[in-house]
Design an enzyme around this catalytic site. Structure first.
Site, short mmCIF file in Angstrom:
data_model
loop_
_atom_site.label_atom_id
_atom_site.label_comp_id
_atom_site.label_asym_id
_atom_site.label_seq_id
_atom_site.Cartn_x
_atom_site.Cartn_y
_atom_site.Cartn_z
N GLU A 26 0.87 -1.18 0.00
CA GLU A 26 0.00 0.00 0.00
C GLU A 26 0.90 1.22 0.00
O GLU A 26 1.75 1.38 0.88
CB GLU A 26 -0.93 -0.03 1.22
CG GLU A 26 -1.95 -1.17 1.12
CD GLU A 26 -2.65 -1.21 -0.22
OE1 GLU A 26 -3.21 -0.19 -0.64
OE2 GLU A 26 -2.62 -2.27 -0.88
N CYS A 51 -1.83 9.26 3.94
CA CYS A 51 -1.84 8.87 2.53
C CYS A 51 -3.14 9.34 1.88
O CYS A 51 -3.23 9.55 0.69
CB CYS A 51 -1.67 7.37 2.39
SG CYS A 51 -2.87 6.48 3.36
P1 NAD Z 1 8.81 4.74 3.52
O1 NAD Z 1 8.57 4.10 2.21
O2 NAD Z 1 9.94 5.69 3.62
O3 NAD Z 1 9.03 3.63 4.65
C1 NAD Z 1 8.09 2.60 4.88
C2 NAD Z 1 8.78 1.46 5.59
O4 NAD Z 1 9.73 0.84 4.70
C3 NAD Z 1 9.58 1.88 6.82
O5 NAD Z 1 9.42 0.91 7.83
C4 NAD Z 1 11.00 1.86 6.31
O6 NAD Z 1 11.96 1.65 7.32
C5 NAD Z 1 10.95 0.68 5.37
N1 NAD Z 1 12.03 0.58 4.38
C6 NAD Z 1 12.83 1.55 3.90
N2 NAD Z 1 13.69 1.02 2.98
C7 NAD Z 1 13.41 -0.29 2.89
C8 NAD Z 1 13.93 -1.36 2.12
N3 NAD Z 1 14.92 -1.19 1.23
N4 NAD Z 1 13.42 -2.60 2.27
C9 NAD Z 1 12.40 -2.80 3.13
N5 NAD Z 1 11.86 -1.82 3.90
C10 NAD Z 1 12.36 -0.58 3.77
O7 NAD Z 1 7.43 5.45 3.93
P2 NAD Z 1 7.13 6.33 5.23
O8 NAD Z 1 7.81 7.64 5.08
O9 NAD Z 1 7.35 5.53 6.43
O10 NAD Z 1 5.55 6.52 5.09
C11 NAD Z 1 4.96 7.50 4.29
C12 NAD Z 1 4.45 6.92 2.99
O11 NAD Z 1 3.53 5.87 3.28
C13 NAD Z 1 3.67 7.92 2.16
O12 NAD Z 1 4.04 7.76 0.82
C14 NAD Z 1 2.22 7.53 2.38
O13 NAD Z 1 1.35 7.89 1.35
C15 NAD Z 1 2.35 6.04 2.51
N6 NAD Z 1 1.21 5.45 3.20
C16 NAD Z 1 0.31 4.73 2.47
C17 NAD Z 1 -0.79 4.18 3.08
C18 NAD Z 1 -1.80 3.39 2.29
O14 NAD Z 1 -2.65 2.74 2.90
N7 NAD Z 1 -1.76 3.42 0.98
C19 NAD Z 1 -1.00 4.36 4.44
C20 NAD Z 1 -0.05 5.10 5.17
C21 NAD Z 1 1.05 5.63 4.53
#
Ligand code: NAD
Length: 530
Positions: A286, A320
């Site tokens: 997501e 989001c």
């Molecule tokens: P992010 O993508 O920076 O991080 C998400 C997670 O991925 C974190 O736990 C991070 O540590 C991890 N991560 C980072 N690099 C990785 C890798 N190489 N391999 C595996 N995991 C890794 O996102 P964020 O800043 O934590 O959250 C904000 C984003 O999330 C926004 O884009 C928002 O729109 C989205 N979001 C979407 C929903 C939805 O339901 N669609 C809900 C909430 C947030």
């Protein structure tokens, strides 16, 4: 049978008793800030040399928690441990796993304000936003517990004479649960309990911006009786240990919520078959949004302005589902701008521990710089800042709620996810034009239309290409069970968290056909699985 599912009510903080309870919870949490937390693999608490600190975004000198960084070896061990634990956990009766979730929900309900107080400190949620996050986490436990009972029940097949045919849903295996920081309790808990209640085991890697609330939840799982190794708690750099867990040949699925960039990276890496791997990994991803609210010329403008401002600036626009584009019919554009400014001016930007605060700091310095960069880009591309635009990074990462008018369709701030308190206002020639602008994005998460004309709303139902469409209401605030949540296109795999299809993503269906005498039914003799 459990009682019918009901959403956890939000707390009314105008009630002095509730406000007092929250003040006490905030004091209690404040006294516990800055502690050290370990990794937990197979129930064993492990500290490492490398540390990461979780900082209060509204008070950047305040350390909320200090965490051990997992090494690559520990990340590998976490998957191997989950793999071993899966051999027993998968065979526990569904009812046992369901009861665990009900106990978890019960403990969270008792400690509601304390959990919210951790989020107020760790990610700068206001009282109301933190309370909503905690309520949603409780809802996920209650909802998925009931859903598991449904999946563990009978799933009738067409029967043929001489055979007894059954369909059972069985778990997948080891999952990597990778949540974002913005719903650090609800989304983290939701993905974790969905995986666990269906009989899987997981490595849970919280966001480095919100590990403390994840650890508090992990402690609740333990307290509720979760066996060691079912959930393995692993903090560390997403890039380093995240890749290790995603790549591991024994990882069977990845439940990810976060940005488009990382979601696509996870999806791509998961598609590669590594040595010893005997399955195709399943990815539930997501991702981001560029959500729009369309205001038609026949809308109730007061309602629309309130909906736009709430959706744009709730939790600093870091949802989001946040409205980052208001697409307004030219005939009502000027009056809508006035109403939006009027409401935005009333937002109180302050410390999140204060009860009257409506908006607080953005998550970290990187976000602070990136959001300010987008405000500058909006201006240089011809946008007009009509309110806000200022920021102060001294004490915490504070950015004013910012409204940029006259933003051109196709421009950077109209296309890219900003994930901060910045609303782009776009003028549309008419309703057709508004729908075209709204759909002209790679994302497709939420959207809303304000209009008094049922025909226009009906067109939006057919043509506005988003996973969650709202009509004459704001585009944030999805409720578990009521608004199953997930987006189209680059917003993700449309998993519809909090909906009846969600648990299927953590299960596979096994069909068994037994040759029997015409009247014998194995199932009738044996009873059901739970
Ligand atoms: P992010 O993508 O920076 O991080 C998400 C997670 O991925 C974190 O736990 C991070 O540590 C991890 N991560 C980072 N690099 C990785 C890798 N190489 N391999 C595996 N995991 C890794 O996102 P964020 O800043 O934590 O959250 C904000 C984003 O999330 C926004 O884009 C928002 O729109 C989205 N979001 C979407 C929903 C939805 O339901 N669609 C809900 C909430 C947030």
């Amino acid at each position: 049978m459990p009682a019918e599912f009901r959403n956890e009510p939000f707390t009314d903080f105008t009630n002095e008793e509730n406000a007092q309870a929250m003040r006490e919870a905030l004091e209690k949490v404040k006294a516990q800030l800055g502690r050290d937390y370990p990794l937990v693999i197979g129930g064993e608490r492990i500290s490492t040399e490398g540390k990461l600190e979780s900082i209060n975004p509204a008070n950047r000198n305040q350390v909320v928690g200090r965490f051990s960084k997992a090494t690559k070896e520990l990340a590998t061990r976490a998957v191997d441990t989950a793999f071993e634990t899966f051999k027993t956990w998968r065979n526990r009766p569904a009812q046992e796993r369901v009861d665990l979730l009900f106990r978890v929900a019960g403990i969270m309900r008792e400690r509601k304000h304390e959990l919210s107080a951790w989020m107020i400190h760790e990610v700068a949620k206001t009282w109301a936003e933190a309370d909503g996050d905690t309520a949603e986490a409780i809802d996920f436990c209650e909802f998925y517990a009931r859903e598991m009972l449904r999946y563990a029940g009978d799933h009738p097949l067409v029967q043929v004479s001489g055979e007894q045919n059954d369909l059972d849903y069985v778990p997948l295996g080891v999952g990597a649960v990778i949540p974002p920081w913005n719903f650090p309790l609800a989304i983290m808990a939701g993905m974790t309990v969905a995986a666990v209640v269906t009989g899987n085991t997981v490595v849970m890697k919280p966001s480095s911006d919100a590990p403390t609330i994840a650890f508090k939840f992990f402690e609740i799982l333990e307290e509720a009786g979760m066996p060691a190794g079912v959930v393995n708690f692993m903090t560390g750099s997403g890039a380093e240990v995240g890749d290790v867990v995603v790549d591991h040949p024994r990882t069977r699925f990845i439940a990810f919520t976060g940005s488009k960039e990382i979601g696509l990276r996870v999806n791509e890496r998961a598609a590669k078959v590594n040595e010893g791997q005997i399955w195709i990994k399943r990815v539930v991803a997501e991702m981001g949004g560029k959500d729009a609210i369309i205001v038609a010329d026949d809308a109730d403008l007061d309602e629309a302005a309130t909906g736009v401002v709430q959706s744009a600036f709730g939790f600093q626009g870091q949802k989001c589902s946040a409205c980052s584009r208001a697409i307004i019919d030219a005939k009502v554009y000027d009056s809508m701008l006035e109403k939006i400014v009027e409401r935005t001016a009333k937002i109180k930007l302050d410390d999140p521990t204060a009860p009257g605060t409506n908006m607080s700091a953005v998550i970290n310095e990187k976000a602070f710089k990136s959001i300010n960069g987008y405000i500058e880009k909006g201006k240089s591309d011809g946008g007009r800042v009509i309110i806000g635009g200022g920021s102060d990074g001294e004490q915490g990462f504070f950015i004013e709620p910012t409204v940029i008018a006259d933003v051109k369709p196709g421009s950077t701030i109209e296309q890219e996810e900003i994930f901060g308190p910045v609303l782009a206002v776009i003028k549309a020639n008419d309703y057709d034009d508004a729908l075209n602008i709204a759909n002209d994005t790679q994302f497709g998460l939420t959207g809303a239309v304000y209009s008094g004309d049922e025909a226009k709303l009906e067109r939006a139902r057919k043509e506005f290409h988003v996973g969650n469409l709202y009509l004459n209401r704001k585009c944030t605030g999805a409720l578990v069970g009521v608004h199953p949540f997930g987006g189209f296109n680059m917003s993700g795999t449309d998993s519809k968290a909090g909906g009846r299809d969600y648990l299927l993503l953590f299960l596979q269906a096994k069909v068994s056909a037994e040759k029997v005498g015409a009247t014998t039914s194995r199932r009738a003799d044996a009873g059901t699985a739970i």
